[in-house]
Structure formats: structure tokens, C-alpha cells
Design a protein around this motif. Sequence first.
Motif, mmCIF file in Angstrom:
data_model
loop_
_atom_site.group_PDB
_atom_site.id
_atom_site.type_symbol
_atom_site.label_atom_id
_atom_site.label_comp_id
_atom_site.label_asym_id
_atom_site.label_seq_id
_atom_site.Cartn_x
_atom_site.Cartn_y
_atom_site.Cartn_z
ATOM 1 N N LEU A 29 60.364 -35.454 202.956
ATOM 2 C CA LEU A 29 60.011 -36.750 202.375
ATOM 3 C C LEU A 29 60.062 -37.855 203.433
ATOM 4 O O LEU A 29 59.181 -38.731 203.477
ATOM 5 C CB LEU A 29 60.965 -37.072 201.217
ATOM 6 N N GLN A 35 57.121 -37.751 205.737
ATOM 7 C CA GLN A 35 55.864 -38.163 205.112
ATOM 8 C C GLN A 35 55.837 -39.659 204.827
ATOM 9 O O GLN A 35 54.959 -40.142 204.120
ATOM 10 C CB GLN A 35 55.633 -37.359 203.837
ATOM 11 N N CYS A 53 58.262 -41.667 203.367
ATOM 12 C CA CYS A 53 59.034 -42.231 202.258
ATOM 13 C C CYS A 53 60.245 -43.003 202.795
ATOM 14 O O CYS A 53 60.933 -42.534 203.703
ATOM 15 C CB CYS A 53 59.508 -41.133 201.317
ATOM 16 N N GLY A 92 59.903 -41.629 196.963
ATOM 17 C CA GLY A 92 60.225 -40.229 197.206
ATOM 18 C C GLY A 92 61.329 -39.770 196.263
ATOM 19 O O GLY A 92 62.261 -40.531 195.971
ATOM 20 N N PRO A 111 50.589 -37.355 195.039
ATOM 21 C CA PRO A 111 51.666 -37.806 195.930
ATOM 22 C C PRO A 111 51.406 -39.135 196.629
ATOM 23 O O PRO A 111 52.185 -39.519 197.499
ATOM 24 C CB PRO A 111 51.691 -36.687 196.969
ATOM 25 N N LYS A 153 56.195 -39.112 196.056
ATOM 26 C CA LYS A 153 56.252 -37.708 196.469
ATOM 27 C C LYS A 153 57.472 -37.049 195.842
ATOM 28 O O LYS A 153 58.551 -37.657 195.794
ATOM 29 C CB LYS A 153 56.278 -37.603 197.997
ATOM 30 N N THR A 167 52.589 -31.981 195.555
ATOM 31 C CA THR A 167 53.437 -33.114 195.132
ATOM 32 C C THR A 167 54.152 -33.778 196.300
ATOM 33 O O THR A 167 54.672 -34.874 196.163
ATOM 34 C CB THR A 167 54.484 -32.672 194.093
ATOM 35 N N ALA A 168 54.182 -33.123 197.468
ATOM 36 C CA ALA A 168 54.785 -33.725 198.673
ATOM 37 C C ALA A 168 54.284 -32.975 199.906
ATOM 38 O O ALA A 168 53.993 -31.777 199.843
ATOM 39 C CB ALA A 168 56.300 -33.660 198.608
#
Length: 329
Positions: free
Chosen positions: A172, A175, A177, A238, A262, A266, A328-329
Motif C-alpha cells: 500500500l 502504491q 497510499c 489504503g 483501487p 486500495k 483491489t491494490a
Amino acid sequence: MRNMAKPKLSDVAKRAGVSATTVSRVLNNRGYLSAATKQAVHQAIDELGYRPNEIARSLLGQRTYLIGLIVPTVANPFFGELAAAIEGALATSGYKMLLCNSQGQAEQERAYLDLLQANQVDGIITSAHNDLIDGYAHATLPIVAVDRQMGAHIPNVRSDNAMGGRIATELLINQGCRSIVLVTATDSPQNARAGAYRTALKAAGIASNVFEYGFDTPRQARQARLFDWLDCQSELDGLFATDDLTALLALEWAKRRSIEVPDALKIVGYDGTPMVTQSVPGLTTVVQPIDRIAERAVSVLLARIGATASVRPPDEIVLPVDMHRGWTA
């Protein structure tokens, strides 16, 4: 009227044309017996539908080849698939399993522990999550835990929870978050997934934010509490849930609130059972090696059953986790 009385060992002996002692020797595989005698006894057993009294045999020093398994509930996919895997692993060694669902209740777990010991099972595997069950410390038969710390005298077979919590949280973070919440049943020092989440966030300079819903909370109540709490998280981008069912609840919340996953949020779950990854392949989740956990728990327990008291079992067996990447992530 048909005689519905349960056949006795003496009935088997009469049908097979042998003595009751010979029937007992066949059942317990003791001493030399001709193939013809064994066949006659087994044929009589099949024809009469005779079933040996396993408890009575255990009182004579024989194993029952029964293992008790205590889990919170097989309605949870992880525990359901764990139970199936343990049952399969036991079957390969000639054992049968007695399944006990504690429903997350300490008193029910205590009652099952007493019941299993009273019925002379050869050992117990427990994956229930109640604290302060003193009966385990005084148990006189081999016990193995799955993902539960119960003291040095009871081996614990588990996946690497710290590794799982770390890779979920770092995914997370990597990405982008910056407001990452943790949703977990119990937030305690023993929760390695939560500990790894906090450690990873601290290293990234991000504040932690944990929602604890309670392990024995019914699903509808859990959903209501979670939705109310998430409604108050205005900057949330996240979410790491320490089980997949809760991650799916979070996904449902996002859908109802028209939050894009996402892109805006996420979500990462935990457990990665085949049922979840096949029915909801889009859920990104940490995968526990359920089959390997079951196999190792069974092998450790059977080794304890056959070992002398002087043989010390391993305190803990830790198995690596993996990541299932969905959308979803």
C-alpha cells in the motif's frame, strides 16, 4: 420385528465360528492368525455391521485413532479449509477427526476440551482464539496449536504473520497510499500482523490508525461497526484487513459509498483461501499456506503421540506466506 440391538463381539465370534478372543486378536492385530481366520472375522463384522467400542479399546491401552480439532467456526473460509486439510492429512495416517466449533466462546472451548479428553482422543489440534483457557496447561494428552501461542509445552504451527503484515502494508505504501488503516479482530501485542503494520508505517513516516472489531462479533454487527468507523475516515486511501471476509466488507462499503477501488482506495486482505481467491479473484490478499500448515500440524502431533515424554517438541514452526495480486491494490 427386526432385531435392532447392536451386535456384540460375541455375535461376531459366533458368526465367524471362532472364539471371542480370536475376534479381539483380529481387531487389535495381535499374534499370528491365518488369512482364512482373518477373512472369516472381517466377513462376519461386515455382515453384522459390528463396530468396535473405540473408547473401551483405549482403556486397554490401545489408540483410538481419533484426533480432536477445535476451531472458532468452519463458516470462516480459513478455518473451514484448514479443517478439511487437517482431516485429509490425518486420513493418510489412518486417523479420523472430531470437529469442534467453539464459536469464539471461551466456555464452549473449555467444554470441548473436557469432552475430547473424556472421550479418549489420541491428541488435539486447536486453532481457537480464546485467552486464558487453563485446561490446556493441565491436559494429559498431546496438543498442537495452529497460529496460537499457548506456552512452551504446546508447539505452534503458523504462517509468518510478521512477514504477511509487512508485505501487505509496504504494498500500500509503495502504491502511494498515505492514510492507511488496519482493520483487525484483536489489537494486542501478540498480533504480529498489526505489529508489522505499525513498524512499516513508522519507517515510512506515516501515522497508524487501527480499528478493532472483536473476534466474536457477529458478521452483521461487525459490518455495522466497520461501516460507521470507515464513514469517519475522510482521508482514507489504503486499507489492510487481517482477514479476507473483513476485506470484502470494506470493498462492499466502498461500493455503497461510490468510492472507486483501487483509484481512490486500495484494499489488501489476509488468508487467501482458494474459496476466496477463486470466487473473488480481484481481491489482493496475503496467502497463508493452508495445506502445509495442516500437514506440519498433523506430523508434529502424530510425532508427539508416538514419542516418549523426554522428547521435546519444537516450540514453533513458521511457514512463509505469499501474495495474491488482484485489482483491489
